[in-house]
Motif scaffolding. Structure first.
Motif, PDB file in Angstrom:
ATOM      1  N   HIS A   1     -27.387  -8.136  11.858  1.00  0.00           N
ATOM      2  CA  HIS A   1     -28.315  -7.268  11.120  1.00  0.00           C
ATOM      3  C   HIS A   1     -29.677  -7.932  11.081  1.00  0.00           C
ATOM      4  CE1 HIS A   1     -24.576  -5.804   8.613  1.00  0.00           C
ATOM      5  NE2 HIS A   1     -24.364  -5.825   9.908  1.00  0.00           N
ATOM      6  N   PHE A   2     -30.712  -7.157  11.341  1.00  0.00           N
ATOM      7  CA  PHE A   2     -32.083  -7.637  11.121  1.00  0.00           C
ATOM      8  C   PHE A   2     -32.604  -6.863   9.922  1.00  0.00           C
ATOM      9  CE2 PHE A   2     -31.583  -8.135  15.758  1.00  0.00           C
ATOM     10  CZ  PHE A   2     -31.849  -9.480  15.878  1.00  0.00           C
ATOM     11  N   GLY A   3     -32.527  -7.451   8.752  1.00  0.00           N
ATOM     12  CA  GLY A   3     -32.910  -6.699   7.565  1.00  0.00           C
ATOM     13  C   GLY A   3     -32.029  -5.464   7.471  1.00  0.00           C
ATOM     14  N   SER A   4     -32.655  -4.286   7.473  1.00  0.00           N
ATOM     15  CA  SER A   4     -31.871  -3.057   7.361  1.00  0.00           C
ATOM     16  C   SER A   4     -31.416  -2.533   8.721  1.00  0.00           C
ATOM     17  CB  SER A   4     -32.703  -1.986   6.649  1.00  0.00           C
ATOM     18  OG  SER A   4     -33.856  -1.722   7.416  1.00  0.00           O
ATOM     19  N   VAL A   5     -31.956  -3.124   9.811  1.00  0.00           N
ATOM     20  CA  VAL A   5     -31.560  -2.680  11.146  1.00  0.00           C
ATOM     21  C   VAL A   5     -30.240  -3.331  11.536  1.00  0.00           C
ATOM     22  CG1 VAL A   5     -32.206  -2.599  13.589  1.00  0.00           C
ATOM     23  CG2 VAL A   5     -33.978  -2.457  11.825  1.00  0.00           C
ATOM     24  N   ILE A   6     -29.251  -2.514  11.862  1.00  0.00           N
ATOM     25  CA  ILE A   6     -27.979  -3.052  12.331  1.00  0.00           C
ATOM     26  C   ILE A   6     -27.985  -2.991  13.856  1.00  0.00           C
ATOM     27  CG2 ILE A   6     -25.470  -2.819  12.293  1.00  0.00           C
ATOM     28  CD1 ILE A   6     -25.817  -1.451   9.529  1.00  0.00           C
ATOM     29  N   ALA A   7     -28.320  -4.136  14.483  1.00  0.00           N
ATOM     30  CA  ALA A   7     -28.438  -4.167  15.943  1.00  0.00           C
ATOM     31  C   ALA A   7     -27.064  -4.228  16.589  1.00  0.00           C
ATOM     32  CB  ALA A   7     -29.299  -5.354  16.368  1.00  0.00           C
ATOM     33  N   LEU A   8     -26.130  -4.919  15.951  1.00  0.00           N
ATOM     34  CA  LEU A   8     -24.760  -5.000  16.450  1.00  0.00           C
ATOM     35  C   LEU A   8     -23.802  -4.684  15.307  1.00  0.00           C
ATOM     36  CD1 LEU A   8     -24.945  -8.338  18.492  1.00  0.00           C
ATOM     37  CD2 LEU A   8     -24.928  -6.013  19.420  1.00  0.00           C
TER      38      LEU A   8
ATOM     39  N   GLY B   1     -25.448  -0.547  29.225  1.00  0.00           N
ATOM     40  CA  GLY B   1     -25.896   0.208  28.062  1.00  0.00           C
ATOM     41  C   GLY B   1     -27.367   0.518  28.158  1.00  0.00           C
ATOM     42  N   ASP B   2     -27.757   1.555  27.454  1.00  0.00           N
ATOM     43  CA  ASP B   2     -29.139   2.002  27.531  1.00  0.00           C
ATOM     44  C   ASP B   2     -30.055   1.055  26.751  1.00  0.00           C
ATOM     45  OD1 ASP B   2     -31.096   3.584  28.442  1.00  0.00           O
ATOM     46  OD2 ASP B   2     -30.452   5.418  27.403  1.00  0.00           O
ATOM     47  N   ASN B   3     -31.360   1.261  26.880  1.00  0.00           N
ATOM     48  CA  ASN B   3     -32.309   0.438  26.131  1.00  0.00           C
ATOM     49  C   ASN B   3     -32.044   0.551  24.637  1.00  0.00           C
ATOM     50  OD1 ASN B   3     -33.732  -0.614  28.259  1.00  0.00           O
ATOM     51  ND2 ASN B   3     -35.111   1.151  28.382  1.00  0.00           N
ATOM     52  N   GLY B   4     -32.081  -0.578  23.958  1.00  0.00           N
ATOM     53  CA  GLY B   4     -31.875  -0.576  22.520  1.00  0.00           C
ATOM     54  C   GLY B   4     -30.423  -0.572  22.118  1.00  0.00           C
ATOM     55  N   ALA B   5     -29.499  -0.651  23.098  1.00  0.00           N
ATOM     56  CA  ALA B   5     -28.074  -0.626  22.779  1.00  0.00           C
ATOM     57  C   ALA B   5     -27.629  -1.891  22.057  1.00  0.00           C
ATOM     58  CB  ALA B   5     -27.267  -0.452  24.065  1.00  0.00           C
ATOM     59  N   GLY B   6     -28.380  -2.959  22.217  1.00  0.00           N
ATOM     60  CA  GLY B   6     -28.028  -4.211  21.566  1.00  0.00           C
ATOM     61  C   GLY B   6     -27.570  -5.291  22.538  1.00  0.00           C
ATOM     62  N   LYS B   7     -27.761  -5.053  23.827  1.00  0.00           N
ATOM     63  CA  LYS B   7     -27.308  -6.014  24.844  1.00  0.00           C
ATOM     64  C   LYS B   7     -27.998  -7.370  24.676  1.00  0.00           C
ATOM     65  CE  LYS B   7     -28.753  -3.431  28.298  1.00  0.00           C
ATOM     66  NZ  LYS B   7     -29.459  -2.359  27.575  1.00  0.00           N
ATOM     67  N   SER B   8     -29.322  -7.332  24.572  1.00  0.00           N
ATOM     68  CA  SER B   8     -30.057  -8.597  24.449  1.00  0.00           C
ATOM     69  C   SER B   8     -29.679  -9.322  23.167  1.00  0.00           C
ATOM     70  CB  SER B   8     -31.565  -8.343  24.477  1.00  0.00           C
ATOM     71  OG  SER B   8     -31.954  -7.835  25.733  1.00  0.00           O
ATOM     72  N   THR B   9     -29.581  -8.566  22.084  1.00  0.00           N
ATOM     73  CA  THR B   9     -29.210  -9.183  20.811  1.00  0.00           C
ATOM     74  C   THR B   9     -27.831  -9.831  20.909  1.00  0.00           C
ATOM     75  OG1 THR B   9     -30.447  -7.427  19.725  1.00  0.00           O
ATOM     76  CG2 THR B   9     -28.996  -8.740  18.343  1.00  0.00           C
ATOM     77  N   PHE B  10     -26.927  -9.144  21.592  1.00  0.00           N
ATOM     78  CA  PHE B  10     -25.566  -9.666  21.729  1.00  0.00           C
ATOM     79  C   PHE B  10     -25.551 -11.005  22.464  1.00  0.00           C
ATOM     80  CE2 PHE B  10     -21.407  -9.849  23.882  1.00  0.00           C
ATOM     81  CZ  PHE B  10     -20.596  -9.852  22.761  1.00  0.00           C
TER      82      PHE B  10
HETATM   83  N1  LIG Z   1     -35.636  -9.778  16.140  1.00  0.00           N
HETATM   84  C1  LIG Z   1     -35.391  -8.495  15.827  1.00  0.00           C
HETATM   85  N2  LIG Z   1     -35.775  -7.988  14.639  1.00  0.00           N
HETATM   86  C2  LIG Z   1     -35.526  -6.688  14.320  1.00  0.00           C
HETATM   87  N3  LIG Z   1     -34.899  -5.819  15.121  1.00  0.00           N
HETATM   88  C3  LIG Z   1     -34.490  -6.262  16.326  1.00  0.00           C
HETATM   89  C4  LIG Z   1     -34.723  -7.616  16.741  1.00  0.00           C
HETATM   90  N4  LIG Z   1     -34.199  -7.765  17.993  1.00  0.00           N
HETATM   91  C5  LIG Z   1     -33.684  -6.574  18.326  1.00  0.00           C
HETATM   92  N5  LIG Z   1     -33.859  -5.673  17.341  1.00  0.00           N
HETATM   93  C6  LIG Z   1     -33.400  -4.275  17.364  1.00  0.00           C
HETATM   94  O1  LIG Z   1     -32.065  -4.260  17.759  1.00  0.00           O
HETATM   95  C7  LIG Z   1     -31.815  -3.172  18.628  1.00  0.00           C
HETATM   96  C8  LIG Z   1     -31.190  -3.647  19.916  1.00  0.00           C
HETATM   97  O2  LIG Z   1     -32.174  -4.329  20.701  1.00  0.00           O
HETATM   98  P1  LIG Z   1     -31.856  -5.105  22.038  1.00  0.00           P
HETATM   99  O3  LIG Z   1     -30.710  -6.011  21.790  1.00  0.00           O
HETATM  100  O4  LIG Z   1     -33.108  -5.719  22.539  1.00  0.00           O
HETATM  101  O5  LIG Z   1     -31.406  -3.910  23.019  1.00  0.00           O
HETATM  102  P2  LIG Z   1     -31.204  -3.903  24.599  1.00  0.00           P
HETATM  103  O6  LIG Z   1     -31.370  -5.300  25.099  1.00  0.00           O
HETATM  104  O7  LIG Z   1     -29.830  -3.370  24.783  1.00  0.00           O
HETATM  105  O8  LIG Z   1     -32.208  -2.961  25.165  1.00  0.00           O
HETATM  106  C9  LIG Z   1     -33.111  -2.440  18.812  1.00  0.00           C
HETATM  107  O9  LIG Z   1     -33.130  -1.329  17.953  1.00  0.00           O
HETATM  108  C10 LIG Z   1     -34.150  -3.450  18.409  1.00  0.00           C
HETATM  109  O10 LIG Z   1     -35.265  -2.825  17.858  1.00  0.00           O
END
Ligand SMILES: Nc1ncnc2c1ncn2[C@@H]1O[C@H](COP(=O)(O)OP(=O)(O)O)[C@@H](O)[C@H]1O
Ligand SMILES: [Mg+2]
Lengths: 376, 264
Positions: free
Chosen positions: B19-26, B43-52
């Motif tokens: 979670h990033f604050g209120s954003v649930i990325a995963l 997965g599409d853009n914003g799916a959470g791949k990079s975060t994962f």
């Molecule tokens: N450091 C961060 N702070 C807040 N939100 C984030 C951060 N990193 C990613 N997010 C959010 O998490 C979601 C997934 O992002 P990301 O993992 O980059 O997706 P992908 O790589 O699949 O395109 C997005 O909605 C993005 O805005």
């Protein structure tokens, strides 16, 4: 040498390219702008001011001293800029550190070595604070150090006024008499050699007065020694050590560097501390030379340092640059400033010359950098 | 039925939430990665791949969930820990520093040193010769080790980054969209490099949103959508059409969900 022997099969076909690159590599380097500028400046003054005394012992000492001052602060500014940050508080730090030395040694009567050491510790801590705030807040260092430009200058005026009711504190030379650390900043070296050169008639000697027979230039000021030592230290640190690679990486792309395990925050904070250290070296040398500390010392020095660094080929946004280039930038700066005086040119034209050199060097540097780094 | 599943995974990500604050990325993603295999994250853009993958490489700490590395629970405090454990990452946009030479980039954060007069110096001779050698192995002919990375093509940069990770003994190599900005030929080169790396017994995590790139080298596939696992499959158990449908189907569902106000 064993490396070349390892791959004899490929040495033949790469030989052509290596040779071809030999002159290119020797020429296309970050310092090229500085080298060209230095040659141009010496040619110019060699032609216009050759009989003005600019190139006798006193003349050389004169512009060397001014250049050395620029070099001392340029080394710090250069490494910090390559690490991706600025310090606009350098000039104020020079004034502040000088004032601290004066207050500690004259007002409080501490031994000069102690005054200098404590000042160094405080200055470097303030440098660390600068860096810490930049790292913690994520604000541009431009803003954070601008705040310190005012804060430190304010204290530099306030402290002597409150304590001594004046803005200049003198009597430091007397206090530093016989002090070992005072001599490290205010002394001269190679006095014997200059005495000998005077006796041999190689350099001019005083003809009358109490110092008759002594050479006019009687040694190399420690200021110049410090400049050379700092330039060599900075150059070796940047190009020959692991930490140097971290400096480039931190300024080139902090995020990429972090991802590779480079301790970017530590590198940046150390560089802020080193910049403060250089400013304090400048201050200590100046205070020892003048025998006093003044509230207006070091004004605008931060910009002069940055200009020298940029003339020397560093990229304002970080990640690229050279300490040797910055040293050449400082040399150009000093030679032009003093050379115009020797050449009898109206001193207000100094700024015009400086502006032209700055512009010319930056255009050339940008062109070279693009060739090296493939930037578009 | 599949021999690959008989050996143990090198890294298991269990129910990872971030979670990033209120954003649930995963919102609870599980993935197992096996040595010598290429695991594709789609997965599409914003799916959470990079975060994962950032939780895998120590950049982010997971809000919930467990990471088991070589059979032991692991807690990475920063990327250095993960690198030390053998998890190397080539990040999406930030693989290399263009202003620096290939050799300086190659050893960034891992600089070789030699002692002179009791002081450690950067061993440029060693760094330069290793860089040239490793680049030759990958089929890149540098003008010299001091050639700036900025003068390389996008595919060459990815290859330098991969070669670097392999050289430093990566057991798990994470590649975040290495082919997304590349042309056909450069993509083929990078995919060939991935194949080489996998055959050396390294576990590869390959992020892409291109099904064809994934199928070219992938052994396992996990499709993410809005921070959740949409589906998982192994090579041979899924056709390109099915994989394509899985990705597209997810998107349709998202669109439906949106238009029906969450009643589905
Ligand atoms: N450091 C961060 N702070 C807040 N939100 C984030 C951060 N990193 C990613 N997010 C959010 O998490 C979601 C997934 O992002 P990301 O993992 O980059 O997706 P992908 O790589 O699949 O395109 C997005 O909605 C993005 O805005
Ligand atoms: Mg991404």
């Amino acid at each position: 040498m064993s490396q070349t022997a390892q791959s004899p099969s490929t040495s033949d076909d790469t030989d052509e390219r290596v040779k071809d690159l030999g002159w290119r590599r020797a020429l296309i380097r970050p310092e090229l702008g500085g080298i060209v500028g230095t040659i141009a400046v010496f040619l110019f003054f060699g032609l216009t001011a050759y009989d003005s005394g600019m190139f006798n012992a006193q003349g050389i000492l004169n512009w060397s001293t001014v250049s050395a001052q620029f070099m001392i602060i340029a080394v710090g500014a250069c490494l910090l800029m390559i690490a991706g940050e600025f310090d606009l508080s350098v000039g104020s730090m020079i004034g502040f550190a000088g004032m601290l030395i004066a207050i500690f040694s004259v007002t409080l009567g501490w031994p000069v070595w102690m005054a200098i050491l404590v000042t160094f510790v405080l200055a470097v801590l303030i440098g660390a604070l600068n860096g810490f705030i930049v790292i913690r807040t994520g604000l541009p260092s431009f803003i954070v150090t601008l705040a310190f430009l005012f804060i430190l200058r304010g204290f530099t005026i306030y402290l002597p006024q409150t304590i001594e009711r004046k803005t200049i504190i003198g009597g430091i030379r007397e206090a530093a008499e016989g002090d070992w650390l005072g001599a490290v900043f205010g002394g001269k070296i190679l006095k014997g050699m200059f005495q000998w050169m005077g006796e041999a008639g190689l350099i001019t000697t005083f003809e009358r007065g109490t110092r008759a027979g002594q050479p006019v230039v009687d040694g190399i000021p420690m200021l110049i020694v410090w400049a050379i030592v700092l330039v060599i230290f900075g150059h070796v640190l940047l190009t020959k050590t692991r930490f140097g690679n971290w400096i480039f990486a931190a300024g080139g792309d902090a995020e990429a560097a972090r991802n590779s395990g480079v301790p970017v925050n530590r590198v940046k904070i150390y560089m802020f501390m080193f910049t403060a250290f250089c400013a304090t070296v400048f201050a200590a040398c100046q205070v020892m030379e003048f025998g006093s500390a003044g509230a207006d010392r070091g004004l605008l020095k931060e910009f002069e340092a940055i200009i020298a660094v940029v003339i020397g080929g560093a990229l304002l946004t970080g990640g690229y640059g050279s300490v040797l280039g910055a040293a050449l930038g400082a040399l150009i700066f000093g030679v032009v400033q003093q050379g115009l005086f020797f050449a009898g040119v109206e001193s207000s034209l100094f700024r015009v010359f400086l502006g032209i050199i700055l512009l010319g060097a930056v255009i050339l540097n940008t062109y070279i950098r693009r060739m090296i780094t493939g930037e578009r | 039925m599949n021999t690959r599943t008989t050996h143990a995974p090198i890294i298991e990500m269990k129910n990872i939430e971030k979670h990033f604050g209120s954003v649930i990325a995963l919102a609870g993603v599980s993935v197992e990665v096996y040595p010598g295999e290429c695991h594709c994250l789609l997965g599409d853009n914003g799916a959470g791949k990079s975060t994962f993958i950032k939780t895998m490489s120590g950049v982010h700490k997971p809000t919930h969930g467990e990471i088991v590395f070589e059979g032991k629970p692991m807690h990475f405090d920063d990327p250095r820990d993960a690198i030390a454990a053998g998890i190397a990452t080539v990040h999406q946009h930030l693989a290399m520093i263009p202003l620096m030479s290939v050799s300086r980039n190659f050893f960034m954060g891992n600089e070789p040193v030699k002692k002179r007069f009791g002081i450690s110096f950067f061993d440029h001779e060693y760094a330069d010769s290793v860089t040239m050698e490793e680049m030759r192995k990958m089929g890149i002919n540098l003008r010299g080790p001091d050639q700036a990375v900025g003068t390389l093509s996008g595919g060459e940069r990815q290859t330098v980054a991969i070669a670097r990770a392999v050289h430093f003994g990566a057991k798990v190599l994470i590649l975040d969209e290495p082919t997304s900005a590349l042309g056909v030929r450069q993509t083929a080169n990078v995919l060939a490099t991935i194949d080489k790396v996998r055959k050396q017994g390294i576990a590869v995590v390959f992020i892409t949103h291109n099904v064809r790139h994934a199928l070219a080298v992938g052994d396992r596939f996990t499709v993410l959508n809005r921070g959740k696992t949409l589906g998982a499959a192994q090579r041979g158990q899924i056709t390109p059409e099915e994989l394509q449908d899985m990705m597209a189907g997810g998107q349709e569902l998202v669109a439906l969900e949106g238009s029906l106000g969450g009643t589905v």
